[in-house]
Design an enzyme around this catalytic site. Sequence first.
Site, PDB file in Angstrom:
ATOM      1  N   CYS A  79       0.815  -1.211   0.000  1.00 28.10           N
ATOM      2  CA  CYS A  79       0.000   0.000   0.000  1.00 28.10           C
ATOM      3  C   CYS A  79       0.852   1.265   0.000  1.00 28.10           C
ATOM      4  CB  CYS A  79      -0.947   0.011   1.195  1.00 28.10           C
ATOM      5  SG  CYS A  79      -0.109  -0.068   2.791  1.00 28.10           S
ATOM      6  N   ASN A  80       2.120   1.157   0.342  1.00 32.05           N
ATOM      7  CA  ASN A  80       2.941   2.380   0.359  1.00 32.05           C
ATOM      8  C   ASN A  80       4.307   2.203  -0.303  1.00 32.05           C
ATOM      9  OD1 ASN A  80       4.320   0.892   2.320  1.00 32.05           O
ATOM     10  ND2 ASN A  80       3.325   1.969   4.007  1.00 32.05           N
ATOM     11  N   ARG A  81       4.426   1.218  -1.200  1.00 27.89           N
ATOM     12  CA  ARG A  81       5.673   1.086  -1.969  1.00 27.89           C
ATOM     13  C   ARG A  81       5.436   0.249  -3.214  1.00 27.89           C
ATOM     14  NH1 ARG A  81       9.799   0.330   0.702  1.00 27.89           N
ATOM     15  NH2 ARG A  81       8.849   0.427   2.760  1.00 27.89           N
ATOM     16  N   HIS A 125      18.741  -2.465   1.416  1.00 27.16           N
ATOM     17  CA  HIS A 125      17.397  -1.881   1.358  1.00 27.16           C
ATOM     18  C   HIS A 125      16.333  -2.946   1.616  1.00 27.16           C
ATOM     19  CE1 HIS A 125      14.038   0.592   0.093  1.00 27.16           C
ATOM     20  NE2 HIS A 125      13.669  -0.374  -0.730  1.00 27.16           N
ATOM     21  N   GLU A 130       6.468  -2.744  11.925  1.00 29.09           N
ATOM     22  CA  GLU A 130       5.286  -3.562  11.617  1.00 29.09           C
ATOM     23  C   GLU A 130       5.726  -4.825  10.881  1.00 29.09           C
ATOM     24  OE1 GLU A 130       3.751  -4.138   8.525  1.00 29.09           O
ATOM     25  OE2 GLU A 130       5.051  -2.948   7.240  1.00 29.09           O
ATOM     26  N   GLN A 152       4.091  -9.862   2.795  1.00 35.11           N
ATOM     27  CA  GLN A 152       4.082  -9.285   1.451  1.00 35.11           C
ATOM     28  C   GLN A 152       5.336  -9.662   0.673  1.00 35.11           C
ATOM     29  OE1 GLN A 152       3.552  -5.392   3.091  1.00 35.11           O
ATOM     30  NE2 GLN A 152       1.347  -5.350   2.697  1.00 35.11           N
ATOM     31  N   MET A 173      -5.056  -7.577   4.320  1.00 35.83           N
ATOM     32  CA  MET A 173      -5.141  -6.393   5.166  1.00 35.83           C
ATOM     33  C   MET A 173      -6.518  -6.275   5.811  1.00 35.83           C
ATOM     34  SD  MET A 173      -3.377  -3.812   6.315  1.00 35.83           S
ATOM     35  CE  MET A 173      -2.054  -3.407   5.176  1.00 35.83           C
TER      36      MET A 173
END
Length: 579
Positions: A50-52, A99, A114, A120, A196
């Site tokens: 959701c954010n990458r 990374h 988290e 994922q 989610m």
Amino acid sequence: MSLLVVGLSHRSAPVSVLERASLNADAQLKLLQDTVAAEPAAEAAVLATCNRIELYADVDKFHAGVAELSTLLAQHSGVGLEELTPYLYVHYEDRAVHHLFSVACGLDSMVVGEGQILGQIKDSLARAQDLHTAGRLLNDLFQQALRVGKRAHSETGIDRAGQSLVTFGLEQLSAGADVQQWARGKKALVIGAGSMSSLAAATLARAGVAEIVVANRTFERAERLARILSEGDDTDVLARAVPMDSVPGELTRADVAVSCTGATGLVLTADAVVASVEGRTGAPAVEDTAVREAGVREAAVTEAAETPLPGAGSAADENCPLDLSSVSSVPSGFSVMGEAAVAGMDAATLEQHGAWAAGGTAVDRTRETGRSGPEADAELIGALAATATRVGRIPERRRPEPVVEVPRPEPVLFLLDLAMPRDVDAAVHRLAGVRLVDIESLADASADAPMAADVDMVRRIVADEVTAFGAAQRAAHITPTVVALRSMAADVVAGEIARLEGRLPGLDDKHRAEITQTVKRVVDKLLHAPTVRVKQLAAEPGGAGYADALRTLFDLDQETVASVSRAGNSTTEKNRGPA
């Protein structure tokens, strides 16, 4: 071949760009296929959350790889390359490994620590394995990332540094109140039945909500999730499933709604939320005036800041140093007293200029200045022109009216939007009686979240694991050469034994076996120290050249080495599965 990652995340791009660039499942599969079909890449994996959005690849050319991966991301996300490029980041070799390991440990998450990212990453690896786009490098990398993430969570208190995105979102909805007390007795609606949404439903159940309604486009999945919630040993929540077309009615009954679907459009529009609030309260849901007026004031300030100031060089009359046309276009016109006060001159001086500009007769200022004639006029006009050139048109300064802060009414509906792109219309933020928390507001709330001391421990784990992974990969790079060398030595031994048997045909089996064993021991002892040492040297930074040195010194056939490497890859892929 070398590891390369190109991507964008909440750290590099605004939520609006991430929302537009998000990839659905079909787009991810097509991106993987197109990446391995491209010339620079031999392996590929996509990590999309959701954010990458990150594309990992094993490439043989750095610059060509960056260009190709960036272009493919732009094509499949639907965001133009020129627009997307400023938000992209690139990591190569050890930095790329560092990374991914940091991501796996939750160090790069919106909510630090988290653990959902591990699932994922596992899904990302499984997807690449199913499409056969993950070879030795990406299999090793992603499986090691999963192990590093699990180690960080088991050996440190990184879990205490942050919560899951769901828990953090519920804390924002409760506005700092205890989530257990805030949720107790509430009725919840969960839209979506993916990982989610399932986590959100389970979290709400443990928090003590009285009822959970699950809505999903595939009704069977909603039923399965509702059954799992109802049969759970740690909760006594009442759960049931409904089709998606029942959402408007269920929203009227719900106190809190969580939405996380893969829809490309809005699931809950502002009109739908207004209707649900009106159906719940019986009163019309209106736009929060405090929010609206704040937006209007902000827009006005922005517009004023962006409006160019009139300059002295744009005058309609070449004899006048001011742009009178721009001044006269302002509805309020001149306020002589107000502008005189700001300019630091008396009103009479400004009136002198006003009379001159209007073509009238100049005011006689002989008594006030002791000077008369054109010289005095020119001096006054020059002073005014200098002031106007420096600060533009001088507005009248008034004391701002006191603003009465109108308290926002307590919300009757709480909405948590965890989808990317968003499921809930952002205009809902402006509705009175509704509190909306979405990815963008979560990013703002988590920006200044305190970091736990355990984060430093996790960073040291990541650094150690990156070093170990690099050493293992470099050592593995030379393994096919060492195997080819030992294979060549075995062939030499076999040839010499065969030649010996031709010269000594009467050699009995006992002596033949003893001679064969002796020759093999001699060869093994001669090769042992060099092969062990070359593996150690190859594991060090810059040690990749030792494989080439071995091939040159022993005249090893390049195709033999390559065949050993291919055989190793086939065996590895056959025996691998997601960790």
